[in-house]
Design a protein around this motif. Structure first.
Motif, PDB file in Angstrom:
ATOM      1  N   ASN A 158     -15.806   5.342 -21.208  1.00  0.00           N
ATOM      2  CA  ASN A 158     -16.765   4.909 -20.189  1.00  0.00           C
ATOM      3  C   ASN A 158     -16.266   5.333 -18.810  1.00  0.00           C
ATOM      4  O   ASN A 158     -15.284   6.069 -18.689  1.00  0.00           O
ATOM      5  CB  ASN A 158     -16.987   3.393 -20.269  1.00  0.00           C
ATOM      6  CG  ASN A 158     -15.692   2.615 -20.142  1.00  0.00           C
ATOM      7  OD1 ASN A 158     -14.649   3.174 -19.777  1.00  0.00           O
ATOM      8  ND2 ASN A 158     -15.739   1.331 -20.444  1.00  0.00           N
ATOM      9  N   CYS A 159     -16.912   4.860 -17.789  1.00  0.00           N
ATOM     10  CA  CYS A 159     -16.557   5.262 -16.425  1.00  0.00           C
ATOM     11  C   CYS A 159     -15.151   4.795 -16.063  1.00  0.00           C
ATOM     12  O   CYS A 159     -14.415   5.503 -15.362  1.00  0.00           O
ATOM     13  CB  CYS A 159     -17.577   4.685 -15.436  1.00  0.00           C
ATOM     14  SG  CYS A 159     -17.420   5.334 -13.769  1.00  0.00           S
ATOM     15  N   TYR A 205     -12.549   7.307 -17.355  1.00  0.00           N
ATOM     16  CA  TYR A 205     -12.435   8.504 -16.512  1.00  0.00           C
ATOM     17  C   TYR A 205     -11.774   8.172 -15.166  1.00  0.00           C
ATOM     18  O   TYR A 205     -11.000   8.970 -14.637  1.00  0.00           O
ATOM     19  CB  TYR A 205     -13.805   9.130 -16.294  1.00  0.00           C
ATOM     20  CG  TYR A 205     -14.234  10.027 -17.435  1.00  0.00           C
ATOM     21  CD1 TYR A 205     -13.847  11.355 -17.478  1.00  0.00           C
ATOM     22  CD2 TYR A 205     -15.014   9.540 -18.476  1.00  0.00           C
ATOM     23  CE1 TYR A 205     -14.223  12.188 -18.523  1.00  0.00           C
ATOM     24  CE2 TYR A 205     -15.412  10.367 -19.531  1.00  0.00           C
ATOM     25  CZ  TYR A 205     -15.018  11.681 -19.544  1.00  0.00           C
ATOM     26  OH  TYR A 205     -15.391  12.505 -20.578  1.00  0.00           O
ATOM     27  N   MET A 207     -17.549  14.679 -15.703  1.00  0.00           N
ATOM     28  CA  MET A 207     -18.043  13.334 -16.037  1.00  0.00           C
ATOM     29  C   MET A 207     -19.540  13.343 -16.311  1.00  0.00           C
ATOM     30  O   MET A 207     -20.013  12.759 -17.296  1.00  0.00           O
ATOM     31  CB  MET A 207     -17.729  12.362 -14.896  1.00  0.00           C
ATOM     32  CG  MET A 207     -16.291  11.921 -14.815  1.00  0.00           C
ATOM     33  SD  MET A 207     -16.004  10.735 -13.486  1.00  0.00           S
ATOM     34  CE  MET A 207     -16.872   9.282 -14.093  1.00  0.00           C
ATOM     35  N   THR A 208     -20.308  14.005 -15.440  1.00  0.00           N
ATOM     36  CA  THR A 208     -21.769  14.028 -15.624  1.00  0.00           C
ATOM     37  C   THR A 208     -22.163  14.763 -16.893  1.00  0.00           C
ATOM     38  O   THR A 208     -23.163  14.425 -17.534  1.00  0.00           O
ATOM     39  CB  THR A 208     -22.432  14.683 -14.397  1.00  0.00           C
ATOM     40  OG1 THR A 208     -21.804  15.947 -14.161  1.00  0.00           O
ATOM     41  CG2 THR A 208     -22.266  13.809 -13.161  1.00  0.00           C
ATOM     42  N   ILE A 267     -21.739  10.380 -18.047  1.00  0.00           N
ATOM     43  CA  ILE A 267     -21.164   9.238 -17.323  1.00  0.00           C
ATOM     44  C   ILE A 267     -21.342   9.487 -15.829  1.00  0.00           C
ATOM     45  O   ILE A 267     -20.901  10.508 -15.302  1.00  0.00           O
ATOM     46  CB  ILE A 267     -19.676   9.046 -17.675  1.00  0.00           C
ATOM     47  CG1 ILE A 267     -19.528   8.752 -19.168  1.00  0.00           C
ATOM     48  CG2 ILE A 267     -19.061   7.915 -16.857  1.00  0.00           C
ATOM     49  CD1 ILE A 267     -18.106   8.730 -19.646  1.00  0.00           C
ATOM     50  N   GLN A 268     -21.965   8.538 -15.151  1.00  0.00           N
ATOM     51  CA  GLN A 268     -22.221   8.678 -13.723  1.00  0.00           C
ATOM     52  C   GLN A 268     -21.037   8.121 -12.928  1.00  0.00           C
ATOM     53  O   GLN A 268     -20.630   6.975 -13.125  1.00  0.00           O
ATOM     54  CB  GLN A 268     -23.505   7.914 -13.354  1.00  0.00           C
ATOM     55  CG  GLN A 268     -23.898   8.049 -11.901  1.00  0.00           C
ATOM     56  CD  GLN A 268     -24.306   9.465 -11.538  1.00  0.00           C
ATOM     57  OE1 GLN A 268     -24.846  10.188 -12.358  1.00  0.00           O
ATOM     58  NE2 GLN A 268     -24.045   9.850 -10.302  1.00  0.00           N
TER      59      GLN A 268
END
Length: 594
Positions: free
Chosen positions: A204-205, A208, A231-232, A236-237
């Motif tokens: 998840n974010c 990262y 990430m994108t 995942i934002q």
């Protein structure tokens, strides 16, 4: 056979006899119950003290009540009537007995089946509860091991869970990634995240963000930015935490412009207005202070007050630290008072910043007063606080007050680190108080703190200053006996002291020993030997040694040049002194050009 004797032989009984023999091969309890019922039918009922028959007494027991419920009231009443009237020859009597036995057998089998089902359900519930309990317990242990830095045990337990079919959740995996990044094991962290993407749970974010922060801590900003760009692609934002990590890293590299561009990009992609939050503003403000842009930092502080209004202790610590760095102590005191007025209590970092600034300005009394205020406010000083105070006191030569401070730490069950002991020993050594210096070394050993190479170097330097070369050399031997290896500073101190004796054989022996220890001589080593040669009048050897310094590529300062220049002047060789000085200047210019 007892039943046949009771009811007599008849053709009707042959079928029942065969059926009874078949049942007796598998169910032994039926034969026993049959014996009991026949016994009741064959004999006259006997009464006990209460006037009840044995059959009635048996039926009042728990086992009989159980039998009554299974056999049925009608069958029991018929059996009682037959026993009282003596109608044992009735053809219906055997049929009732066998019906009763059949009902008992069916009921027993049904109860057994229900018991087995209940046990199976209980086992299933217990197994499910045990699995759930083990999963929660194992994941909690993995997180605890990560916090304690025991990665080997944490990964071993994770592998055991995977073998049993349990997959730790993403929160537990994030703990593993975080500990790997803190230890600088970035390749291992990369392997774990790839395994999470393949086997689960999906990163998840937070995963990262932890990984990006790890690259920033290991000074690998390029990989951190590359990871941010991927990430994108992984769906995942990035969030504000991602932004603050990268902004802090870019500001640390002096890339303020790039940090602002990245900040605006992240917030625009997130659909929000490009407005710095408290953390981001604090990072930019700290960067401006460290680069001397105090006006920009203060304007950012005012802007932060106008837009957000709420400022935390960390933001105040940044502005107080920045003002202390720029030697604006009055403003720093003003913001510290503003903190208290707003109900924000200064923490240990706030006090350490102010104490450090006061110590650097030489205001030791004010620093000691502020240390006392910490105690009154209920904030316990940490090792940094004591280090700052000890350095300030020792630099001023206040050995007695420094000793009191160290004793205060011991009284409050805080064992000083070797640095504090060494500072105090050095202070006594510079003051020429060797007795107290060696006493503090003995105190170190008494409290279980092992002296290090710096401790011995301080004592050797103190002995060298008062001309005790042999005592200094004995300290070097004591170092080796106590498992402390002499370093380059140790040899330089001893070589310089041996040169002062005017005998160069011993300094050269020390130089050979130093080379055997694989220590390369530095400028101080060569300077001491040049001074020794000049004291003996061996100017030729001194010139050769100076030429060796020039060939070694070491940056030569004015000290060895001044020693040789003065020696030429004492020998009344002004031309040689002038030529030597000119050659040195020419060589210096050449080194600067290249």
């Amino acid at each position: 056979m007892a039943l046949l004797a009771a009811f007599g032989e008849s053709p009707f009984l042959h079928v029942h006899i065969a059926f009874l023999r078949f049942l007796n091969q598998f169910v032994y309890i039926k034969h026993d119950v049959g014996q009991m019922v026949v016994g009741i039918f064959r004999s006259q009922p006997k009464k006990d003290r209460n006037g009840r028959t044995l059959c009635e007494e048996y039926m009042l027991s728990s086992s009989a009540r159980d039998l009554i419920s299974n056999m049925g009231k009608k069958c029991l009443l018929d059996a009682e009537n037959w026993s009282r009237e003596g109608n044992f020859g009735d053809k219906n009597a055997p049929q009732a007995v066998f019906n009763a036995l059949d009902n008992m057998l069916k009921d027993s089998l049904e109860r057994l089946q229900k018991m087995r089902k209940s046990i199976t359900l209980v086992k299933a519930d217990l197994a499910e509860y045990t699995c759930k309990f083990n999963y929660i317990e194992y994941t909690a242990i993995i997180r605890m091991l990560c916090l304690e830095g025991k990665l080997g045990a944490a990964f071993w337990l994770r592998s055991k869970m995977l073998q049993k079919g349990f997959l730790p959740d993403v929160f537990t995996h994030n703990h593993l990634v975080n500990r790997l990044c803190k230890m600088g094991l970035m390749e291992k962290a990369d392997w774990l995240i790839k395994q999470m993407s393949e086997l689960g749970p999906s990163p998840n974010c937070a995963t990262y963000n932890t990984f990006i922060k790890g690259y920033c801590l290991t000074n690998n900003l390029d990989k951190a930015l590359h990871l941010f760009s991927t990430m994108t692609c992984a769906g995942i934002q990035p969030n504000k935490v991602t932004c603050n990590i990268l902004v802090h890293a870019l500001c640390g590299k002096g890339l303020l412009k790039e940090a602002k561009i990245l900040f605006e990009k992240i917030l625009d992609d997130g659909g929000g207005e490009a407005k710095p939050d408290l953390v981001t503003s604090t990072i930019f403000m700290d960067y401006h202070f460290k680069n001397g842009a105090m006006i920009k930092a203060l304007s950012l502080w005012d802007e932060l007050h106008q837009k957000n209004g709420k400022v935390d202790v960390v933001a105040y610590n940044v502005i107080i630290h920045g003002l202390c760095m720029n030697q604006k102590m009055n403003l720093a005191y003003g913001y510290a008072c503003e903190m208290l007025k707003k109900g924000l209590l200064p923490d240990v970092f706030t006090y350490n910043t102010l104490i450090s600034a006061l110590s650097k300005e030489g205001k030791i009394d004010d620093a000691c007063y502020l240390l006392g205020v910490m105690f009154k406010m209920g904030i316990m000083p940490d090792h940094i606080s004591y280090n700052i105070m000890m350095k300030g006191l020792c630099l001023k030569g206040y050995a007695a007050r420094a000793k009191q401070l160290l004793q205060f730490m011991l009284d409050h069950i805080m064992l000083p680190k070797p640095l504090l002991w060494n500072l105090l020993i050095d202070c006594y050594g510079r003051c020429g108080d060797l007795s107290n210096a060696f006493f503090m070394k003995d105190q170190m050993l008494a409290f279980g703190v092992r002296p290090n190479v710096f401790t011995y170097n301080v004592l050797i330097n103190a002995q060298v200053k008062i001309g005790n070369f042999y005592d200094a050399y004995s300290l070097k031997e004591d170092m080796v006996l106590n498992g402390v290896c002499p370093d380059l500073v140790t040899y330089n101190l001893l070589i310089g002291a041996a040169c002062n004796l005017g005998n160069l054989s011993f300094p050269l022996l020390l130089l050979d020993e130093m080379l055997k220890m694989r220590y390369e001589p530095d400028l101080i080593t060569y300077t001491e030997l040049i001074r020794g040669y000049c004291m003996r009048g061996s100017i030729k050897e001194a010139e050769e040694l100076f030429a060796r310094i020039q060939k070694s590529g070491l940056l030569i300062d004015h000290v060895p040049v001044q020693i040789l220049f003065n020696k030429y002047c004492k020998l009344e060789e002004p031309v040689m002194a002038f030529n030597f000085y000119q050659d040195w200047l020419a060589n210096k210019r050449y080194c600067h050009l290249h």
